[in-house]
Design a protein around this motif. Structure first.
Motif, PDB file in Angstrom:
ATOM      1  N   THR A 389      -2.376  55.467 -19.274  1.00  0.00           N
ATOM      2  CA  THR A 389      -1.128  55.017 -18.236  1.00  0.00           C
ATOM      3  C   THR A 389      -1.261  53.803 -17.545  1.00  0.00           C
ATOM      4  OG1 THR A 389      -0.701  57.501 -17.640  1.00  0.00           O
ATOM      5  CG2 THR A 389       0.192  55.879 -16.155  1.00  0.00           C
ATOM      6  N   ALA A 390      -2.376  53.261 -17.128  1.00  0.00           N
ATOM      7  CA  ALA A 390      -2.420  52.178 -16.092  1.00  0.00           C
ATOM      8  C   ALA A 390      -2.043  50.938 -17.159  1.00  0.00           C
ATOM      9  CB  ALA A 390      -3.738  51.962 -15.417  1.00  0.00           C
ATOM     10  N   ALA A 391      -2.612  51.043 -18.285  1.00  0.00           N
ATOM     11  CA  ALA A 391      -2.358  49.804 -19.101  1.00  0.00           C
ATOM     12  C   ALA A 391      -1.061  49.748 -19.665  1.00  0.00           C
ATOM     13  CB  ALA A 391      -3.555  50.148 -20.396  1.00  0.00           C
ATOM     14  N   ILE A 392      -0.356  50.833 -20.033  1.00  0.00           N
ATOM     15  CA  ILE A 392       0.944  50.850 -20.475  1.00  0.00           C
ATOM     16  C   ILE A 392       1.897  50.409 -19.320  1.00  0.00           C
ATOM     17  CG2 ILE A 392       2.638  52.694 -21.164  1.00  0.00           C
ATOM     18  CD1 ILE A 392       0.640  53.894 -22.953  1.00  0.00           C
ATOM     19  N   GLY A 393       1.547  51.039 -18.120  1.00  0.00           N
ATOM     20  CA  GLY A 393       2.417  50.563 -16.911  1.00  0.00           C
ATOM     21  C   GLY A 393       2.415  49.114 -16.740  1.00  0.00           C
ATOM     22  N   THR A 394       1.258  48.426 -16.964  1.00  0.00           N
ATOM     23  CA  THR A 394       1.068  47.113 -16.993  1.00  0.00           C
ATOM     24  C   THR A 394       2.168  46.251 -17.699  1.00  0.00           C
ATOM     25  OG1 THR A 394      -1.101  46.867 -15.998  1.00  0.00           O
ATOM     26  CG2 THR A 394      -0.351  45.067 -17.111  1.00  0.00           C
ATOM     27  N   ILE A 395       2.035  46.718 -18.951  1.00  0.00           N
ATOM     28  CA  ILE A 395       3.026  46.064 -19.956  1.00  0.00           C
ATOM     29  C   ILE A 395       4.402  46.330 -19.703  1.00  0.00           C
ATOM     30  CG2 ILE A 395       3.734  46.300 -22.566  1.00  0.00           C
ATOM     31  CD1 ILE A 395       0.826  46.861 -23.110  1.00  0.00           C
ATOM     32  N   LEU A 396       4.797  47.596 -19.337  1.00  0.00           N
ATOM     33  CA  LEU A 396       6.012  47.892 -18.939  1.00  0.00           C
ATOM     34  C   LEU A 396       6.704  47.315 -17.814  1.00  0.00           C
ATOM     35  CD1 LEU A 396       6.245  51.893 -19.303  1.00  0.00           C
ATOM     36  CD2 LEU A 396       6.785  50.242 -21.109  1.00  0.00           C
ATOM     37  N   ASN A 397       5.989  46.934 -16.820  1.00  0.00           N
ATOM     38  CA  ASN A 397       6.276  46.125 -15.671  1.00  0.00           C
ATOM     39  C   ASN A 397       6.452  44.563 -16.059  1.00  0.00           C
ATOM     40  OD1 ASN A 397       6.749  45.724 -12.703  1.00  0.00           O
ATOM     41  ND2 ASN A 397       4.809  44.885 -12.653  1.00  0.00           N
ATOM     42  N   GLN A 398       5.622  44.136 -16.896  1.00  0.00           N
ATOM     43  CA  GLN A 398       5.800  42.677 -17.181  1.00  0.00           C
ATOM     44  C   GLN A 398       7.085  42.709 -17.955  1.00  0.00           C
ATOM     45  OE1 GLN A 398       2.077  42.162 -19.574  1.00  0.00           O
ATOM     46  NE2 GLN A 398       0.797  41.630 -17.726  1.00  0.00           N
ATOM     47  N   GLU A 399       7.539  43.334 -18.880  1.00  0.00           N
ATOM     48  CA  GLU A 399       8.638  43.428 -19.667  1.00  0.00           C
ATOM     49  C   GLU A 399      10.085  43.349 -18.847  1.00  0.00           C
ATOM     50  OE1 GLU A 399       8.839  42.066 -22.612  1.00  0.00           O
ATOM     51  OE2 GLU A 399       6.344  42.121 -22.636  1.00  0.00           O
ATOM     52  N   HIS A 400       9.814  44.528 -17.731  1.00  0.00           N
ATOM     53  CA  HIS A 400      10.759  44.665 -16.904  1.00  0.00           C
ATOM     54  C   HIS A 400      11.085  43.623 -16.154  1.00  0.00           C
ATOM     55  CE1 HIS A 400      13.123  46.720 -13.595  1.00  0.00           C
ATOM     56  NE2 HIS A 400      12.232  46.092 -12.770  1.00  0.00           N
ATOM     57  N   GLN A 401      10.208  42.783 -15.674  1.00  0.00           N
ATOM     58  CA  GLN A 401      10.510  41.558 -14.913  1.00  0.00           C
ATOM     59  C   GLN A 401      11.244  40.589 -15.729  1.00  0.00           C
ATOM     60  OE1 GLN A 401       7.071  39.708 -12.949  1.00  0.00           O
ATOM     61  NE2 GLN A 401       6.140  41.773 -12.443  1.00  0.00           N
ATOM     62  N   LEU A 402      10.782  40.388 -17.043  1.00  0.00           N
ATOM     63  CA  LEU A 402      11.472  39.493 -17.900  1.00  0.00           C
ATOM     64  C   LEU A 402      12.893  40.024 -18.068  1.00  0.00           C
ATOM     65  CD1 LEU A 402       8.799  39.096 -20.534  1.00  0.00           C
ATOM     66  CD2 LEU A 402       9.307  37.312 -18.806  1.00  0.00           C
ATOM     67  N   ILE A 403      13.124  41.122 -18.171  1.00  0.00           N
ATOM     68  CA  ILE A 403      14.399  41.777 -18.574  1.00  0.00           C
ATOM     69  C   ILE A 403      15.546  41.462 -17.424  1.00  0.00           C
ATOM     70  CG2 ILE A 403      15.994  43.658 -18.673  1.00  0.00           C
ATOM     71  CD1 ILE A 403      13.586  44.977 -20.374  1.00  0.00           C
ATOM     72  N   MET A 404      14.933  41.947 -16.083  1.00  0.00           N
ATOM     73  CA  MET A 404      15.674  41.584 -14.797  1.00  0.00           C
ATOM     74  C   MET A 404      15.841  40.226 -14.405  1.00  0.00           C
ATOM     75  SD  MET A 404      16.518  44.661 -14.242  1.00  0.00           S
ATOM     76  CE  MET A 404      17.124  44.278 -12.470  1.00  0.00           C
ATOM     77  N   THR A 405      15.139  39.149 -14.887  1.00  0.00           N
ATOM     78  CA  THR A 405      15.453  37.733 -14.509  1.00  0.00           C
ATOM     79  C   THR A 405      16.129  37.174 -15.615  1.00  0.00           C
ATOM     80  OG1 THR A 405      13.309  37.038 -15.584  1.00  0.00           O
ATOM     81  CG2 THR A 405      13.255  37.524 -13.234  1.00  0.00           C
ATOM     82  N   GLY A 406      16.643  37.907 -16.848  1.00  0.00           N
ATOM     83  CA  GLY A 406      17.444  37.340 -17.766  1.00  0.00           C
ATOM     84  C   GLY A 406      16.619  36.420 -18.747  1.00  0.00           C
TER      85      GLY A 406
END
Length: 428
Positions: A389-406
């Motif tokens: 969960t923690a390792a997957i969460g790190t990836i999901l959060n990194q990609e979330h930031q890239l999506i939200m910043t365009g």
């Protein structure tokens, strides 16, 4: 059948944590640190002690009931809490009790064999009154005890809704949420008031989408996130919610946005109630607020939200295990629940008396919509509990930031989440 305060019977977070590995037992005997009259000091890790009144309320109540035991808070900045605790435990620190912020952290501590087994405490408790208790099952045993249970609701500014000619948001869909946000947005520049504020955490998009679509963040097939991302980005583009990059770079606090009446609606956890009550009492805000159920995908269906418990685990290096167990038992008891309710925190222990005490707090909204928000049909874990969960969460959060910043489109970001989780974590 719904349980008072929280729909306990529907909490799908009650899944057993059937993970491999087993938390270690204390190097001390289970009765080390005798409480038979000897003076004992228990050290308990906490975050932002002065701004988190539940800790003092709980500690004071425990000390009053156990005058031979003194609580010494180990205060850590909230932003650094998980990293600091990880370092402490890895280094053999002897802080007796660790406050466990979430189940992702809990599974990590248990995997590393850093907590003692407290199954004896769990078995002695009324599980029907403590639905979050089963969240801490790990390989058939229990290594932490919950003292609070939070879940997401919708905070709204009653005065702003009235001024805009809108009815209270009794049971909004997400599309209605976006529509109301547009009607509630006023002004521009420094004086702009947003119709809504969606905080920067990836859980406010990904976690909510997972809960309401019935999917699992640890399964790398994330197309079900698309609608929630499109809605959030659409609101950002329309200017009805603050730009993610601005909120992130300025470290905007959701409490401040709502209390300063810079946003009319804020989806957020029930933990926000306590500071709202305290700040209203202190006169530092005059926001006329209420709570409503979290917006849903479809109208007139079951209310599904996400959340999770907060608990206490006993460090395997504790020298005061008996006293520490006594504290855990108190924290989850009716007396402990009464202590945390006194400052507006939703406790892990539920009963009609506790519900009555909660809504009896000075400043607590008394309208039907606010009370309905406390009776959702389903509360799902805000993150799955598993070794990855923690390792997957790190990836999901990194990609979330890239999506939200365009920096990436929704489609490309979701595809990258899937690809990275498969290759970097699952080895596929």
């Amino acid at each position: 059948m719904k349980r008072s305060l929280i729909a306990a019977g529907a909490i799908t977070a009650a899944l057993a944590l059937g993970l491999t590995g087993c938390a270690g037992t204390s190097s001390s005997s289970p009765t080390s640190g005798s409480t038979d009259g000897a003076k004992t000091t228990l050290r308990i890790s906490v975050w932002n002690y002065a701004q988190t009144p539940e800790f003092k309320a709980l500690f004071d109540a425990f000390e009053k009931a156990n005058p031979n035991i003194t609580i010494q808070p180990v205060d850590i900045l909230a932003a650094n809490y998980e990293d600091k605790v990880t370092t402490m435990l890895a280094g053999g620190d002897t802080t007796d009790i660790i406050t466990v912020k979430n189940l992702t952290d809990y599974s990590g501590y248990a995997q590393k064999k850093q907590f003692i087994d407290v199954s004896d405490i769990a078995k002695s408790l009324p599980a029907d009154k403590i639905p979050a208790l089963s969240n801490y099952k790990y390989d058939g045993k229990t290594y932490a005890i919950p003292y609070r249970q939070d879940f997401n609701v919708l905070y709204y500014n009653k005065a702003m809704f009235k001024k805009a000619g809108l009815s209270d948001p009794t049971n909004l869909t997400w599309d209605e949420f976006a529509s109301d946000a547009k009607k509630l947005t006023t002004g521009d520049g420094a004086s702009k008031v947003y119709g809504a504020y969606i905080h920067t955490w990836n859980s406010m998009v990904q976690g909510i989408a997972a809960a309401q679509t019935g999917h699992n963040l640890n399964t790398p097939s994330y197309s079900w996130m698309k609608d929630q991302y499109n809605l959030t980005l659409g609101m950002q583009s329309a200017g009805t919610t603050m730009n993610w990059a601005t909120a992130n770079s300025q470290q905007v606090q959701y409490k401040d946005v709502f209390e300063k009446q810079q946003a009319a609606m804020v989806p957020m956890g029930t933990w926000l109630i306590a500071p709202l009550l305290a700040d209203k009492k202190a006169g530092t805000t005059n926001v006329d607020w209420g709570i409503a159920p979290l917006p849903q995908l479809k109208a007139n269906g079951k209310i599904t939200t996400d959340g999770g418990p907060t608990g206490f685990g006993i460090n395997k290096n504790s020298k005061n295990v008996a006293a520490a167990k006594k504290f855990l038992q108190f924290a989850v008891s009716p007396a402990g629940a009464k202590a945390v309710v006194s400052v507006g925190i939703v406790p892990a222990y539920h009963s009609p008396d506790i519900t009555k005490a909660y809504f009896g707090l000075d400043g607590m909204p008394q309208d039907a919509t606010s009370k309905k928000a406390f009776n959702p049909d389903v509360i799902k874990l805000d993150a799955p509990v598993a070794p990855n969960t923690a390792a997957i969460g790190t990836i999901l959060n990194q990609e979330h930031q890239l999506i939200m910043t365009g920096s990436k489109s929704v489609e490309d970001g979701i595809a990258e989440m899937e690809s990275r989780v498969k290759s970097e974590v699952l080895g596929q």
